[in-house]
Write an enzyme that holds these catalytic residues in place. Structure first.
Site, PDB file in Angstrom:
ATOM      1  N   GLU A 147      24.143  50.048  91.332  1.00 44.84           N
ATOM      2  CA  GLU A 147      24.382  51.270  90.580  1.00 44.84           C
ATOM      3  C   GLU A 147      24.167  52.561  91.375  1.00 44.84           C
ATOM      4  O   GLU A 147      24.865  53.540  91.157  1.00 44.84           O
ATOM      5  CB  GLU A 147      23.481  51.291  89.329  1.00 44.84           C
ATOM      6  CG  GLU A 147      23.799  50.205  88.317  1.00 44.84           C
ATOM      7  CD  GLU A 147      25.191  50.343  87.730  1.00 44.84           C
ATOM      8  OE1 GLU A 147      25.635  51.483  87.503  1.00 44.84           O
ATOM      9  OE2 GLU A 147      25.850  49.312  87.526  1.00 44.84           O
ATOM     10  N   SER A 414      30.379  23.166  32.950  1.00 43.22           N
ATOM     11  CA  SER A 414      29.311  22.465  32.213  1.00 43.22           C
ATOM     12  C   SER A 414      27.927  22.733  32.777  1.00 43.22           C
ATOM     13  O   SER A 414      26.926  22.367  32.140  1.00 43.22           O
ATOM     14  CB  SER A 414      29.578  20.961  32.223  1.00 43.22           C
ATOM     15  OG  SER A 414      30.742  20.664  31.479  1.00 43.22           O
TER      16      SER A 414
END
Length: 699
Positions: A147, A414
């Site tokens: 970098e 049900s």
């Protein structure tokens, strides 16, 4: 700003002095030096008219010199003014007390399980701040080599880097390189947007100078390493190391260090969780950079290439996304979506969650999908506390974030009948009350049974076990639909139930799996109220409690009579003990539940409980397409059993009050015929005759 003015003044003063030092000596108006002893010229009355004309020999040299001096004088004032305008009107001015460790820090939500262990994070993941001195030297060298190799030699802005980037940009005709130092990258990440423009670069450079004037190099590098985005939601090297390798950045190997060092260039595109090959190619480039600066040998780089970093598996978190979304939404509702980090203590149990995911995925096979069942959901609660322990919102969170456990509203069929019978018991009926299974006509609506036949007289226990529709409708109409609705809401069902429809007895309304399952919990708790919840506590990053769940299921607030709850457990036990839910039966453990299947087999349910856990399962399709005769007693019951078996693998066996079998009785006429035949046999025995073997129908 005073420093800028001082530097500018000194620079221009030196420049003017240098120019004057090269000026020629005084000359006459003819351009020749004055002779020694020469008479001075007479003073003219009107110098402006009688002075030597400007355009005399050498005028161009005088004009040039005077122009330079005027320009220098104007520049002495203009340059500092220009710098002032740039500093205060172009570049943002951070406050002197700005804390760069916290400025513009994105909020995050950390989610903890019931044991306090982190299971996920929403938003930006910031790890513990790690000083540069505590990181492996090869890690720091990898960052610098890749970098900013001149980081410790420049003052925040590197003219060489800028010149190199400018030349590259001119050659390509685009802004492809920025020449930014680590300090400039930090300034951009903290204060600026990622746009590529010369104006932003100017701001970036000025902010870098501001940072360099207030922090030393190690502090700046530490800030950069702990604030830089490194993909997969991770900010900073510690968070990235934990995310990708499951370890601290202090402990990363050379192979792991170069992979991390390569991420700042394109963190989202190179994140090894999404692009492992691209991340490794970039890591190999970083190894080359380390060799170039002499930080490692070529042999060490070769060894690292042969032994690349291994990414830890997050497979056990893959489907927790449904739960994450669920608690995040609730957390924002509780405390608001501010700028603070939130830590959410939840009730989720990772072992039960894995069991739930396994149960759903293992049962929804190719065969079941060919039968039309393409989706399923499961949710489970702790009966004692009401804590949510497991949630599966679908087969794949990656493919669909729609939570079918909490968002899908379907007819329960049900599976709603227990509330009909519980209301009936509150109004004078009992499990042994008898009704006749026969054709029913209510304002033109004729409910039918699953087999389209009728079984005659039977007790309510048998009607529940065999899920007889006509009996449930008759019971609801007898006691009043309003009583059924009132009891269902009292038990915790929040869905809107239309009282004008007789079909509510058969679950002809919409509800979520979460809503229906919650309403079953009071049955399991002997009629006591449940307080279902998924969040225990919400804190900020400083440990301050923002929300505390004060609800408890141990307050003994009763919503159903204990005996009625016991009767319901007794009836539901028959469902799994030979009824429609027989596939959900667990050997050696009391479990009960109810099946549910809607018209055209669009939805199939099974909801039930043990003494410890209440769980519900739904199976169906997102498009409401019919399945090929998949009932609640088939696939949902199997999924439910698979989950409950694993969930109770180490749990003590506890009895459920009312969970004992009962013989499902036949029609009275059939029973009477049996005893009549038996008496006849006794008579024949008395008279010396032979007893004729009677034939009994199968159960």
């Amino acid at each position: 700003m005073g420093n800028f003015l001082h530097i500018g003044a000194e620079a221009w003063r030196d420049l003017i002095a240098g120019v004057r030092s090269v000026l020629p000596a005084q000359r006459t108006r003819a351009g020749r030096p004055a002779r020694k002893g020469a008479r001075a010229p007479k003073r003219q009355k009107n110098p402006s008219r009688n002075s030597a004309p400007f355009f005399t020999p050498g005028w161009h040299r005088r004009a040039g010199i005077e122009g330079v001096l005027v320009s220098i004088s104007l520049g002495f004032v203009g340059v500092p003014t220009f710098l002032y305008l740039v500093l205060f009107y172009i570049a943002p001015e951070p406050p002197d007390e700005a804390n760069l460790w916290a400025v513009n820090r994105l909020p995050s939500i950390v989610i903890l399980d019931r044991q306090g262990e982190e299971i996920a994070l929403r938003g930006a993941r910031y790890g513990e701040s790690v000083p540069v001195k505590e990181l492996p030297d090869y890690f720091v060298q990898a960052i610098l080599a890749t970098e900013d190799r001149r980081f410790y030699r420049h003052k925040g802005v590197d003219p060489r880097g800028i010149a190199r980037a400018a030349f590259s940009n001119i050659r390509t005709g685009t802004i492809s390189e920025g020449g930014s130092t680590i300090t400039q990258q930090l300034a951009k990440n903290l204060f600026l947007t990622p746009e590529q423009s010369y104006l932003r670069k100017a701001k970036e450079a000025l902010l870098a100078l501001w940072i360099e004037g207030r922090y030393d190099k190690d502090q700046i590098l530490s800030l950069y390493l702990n604030r830089i985005y490194m993909g997969a939601g991770a900010y900073g090297v510690e968070s990235a190391a934990q995310t990708y390798f499951g370890k601290s950045a202090r402990d990363v190997t050379l192979s792991e260090a170069v992979l991390l060092a390569g991420l700042p260039k394109a963190p989202s595109a190179l994140a090894p969780t999404n692009n492992p090959f691209g991340a490794q190619d970039r890591a190999n480039e970083v190894l080359g950079n380390l060799v170039e600066i002499g930080a490692i040998s070529a042999a060490e780089a070769a060894d690292a290439r042969l032994d690349p970093a291994q990414i830890v598996s997050n497979a056990d978190k893959a489907e927790l996304g449904y739960f994450f979304d669920y608690v995040t939404k609730e957390a924002y509702e509780r405390v608001g979506a501010g700028q603070k980090d939130l830590i959410i203590h939840t009730t989720i149990d990772r072992r039960l969650q894995r069991a739930a995911e396994k149960a759903v995925k293992s049962r929804l096979s190719v065969d079941t999908k060919q039968a039309g069942a393409t989706q399923s959901a499961l949710i489970a609660y702790d009966n004692q506390t009401g804590a949510l322990r497991a949630m599966v919102g679908g087969l794949s969170y990656v493919e669909s974030q729609f939570n079918r456990a909490t968002q899908a509203k379907r007819q329960p069929g049900s599976a709603f009948k227990p509330f009909v019978y519980a209301a009936a018991f509150e109004n004078g009926l009992t499990p042994v009350s008898e009704f006749v299974d026969r054709p029913v006509n209510i304002a033109g609506w004729r409910p039918a049974n699953y087999n389209n036949g009728y079984e005659g007289r039977m007790r309510l226990t048998e009607a529940m076990a065999r899920s007889i529709n006509t009996v449930a409708v008759q019971v609801s109409e007898k006691i009043g639909r309003d009583k059924v609705i009132e009891l269902a809401h009292r038990m915790g069902l929040s869905s809107d139930i239309p009282g004008a429809e007789a079909g509510i007895a058969l679950g002809a309304f919409s509800a979520t799996l979460e809503d229906l399952t919650r309403a079953y919990i009071p049955f399991a708790r002997g009629g006591r109220k449940s307080s279902p919840h998924a969040i225990v506590r919400i804190e900020d990053n400083d440990g301050n409690t923002l929300y505390q769940n004060e609800s408890t299921s141990n307050d003994n607030q009763r919503v159903l009579d204990r005996q009625i709850a016991t009767d319901m457990t007794h009836m539901l036990f028959q469902v799994v003990n030979g009824g429609t839910g027989a596939r959900a039966r667990l050997a050696g453990r009391d479990v009960v539940g109810k099946t549910g299947t809607t018209n055209d087999w669009r939805d199939a349910w099974f909801v039930g409980y043990s003494a410890q856990i209440t769980a519900g399962v739904w199976v169906g399709n997102d498009e409401y397409r019919p399945m090929k005769k998949i009932t609640g007693g088939a696939l949902p019951a199997e999924i439910w059993k698979s989950f409950m078996s694993e969930a109770h693998s180490n749990a003590p066996k506890r009895r459920l009050a009312g969970a004992f079998p009962v013989r499902v009785e036949r029609d009275r006429d059939q029973i009477g015929a049996f005893y009549t035949e038996l008496l006849g046999d006794f008579d024949r025995l008395k008279n010396g005759g032979r007893v004729r073997r009677s034939r009994r129908d199968d159960d």
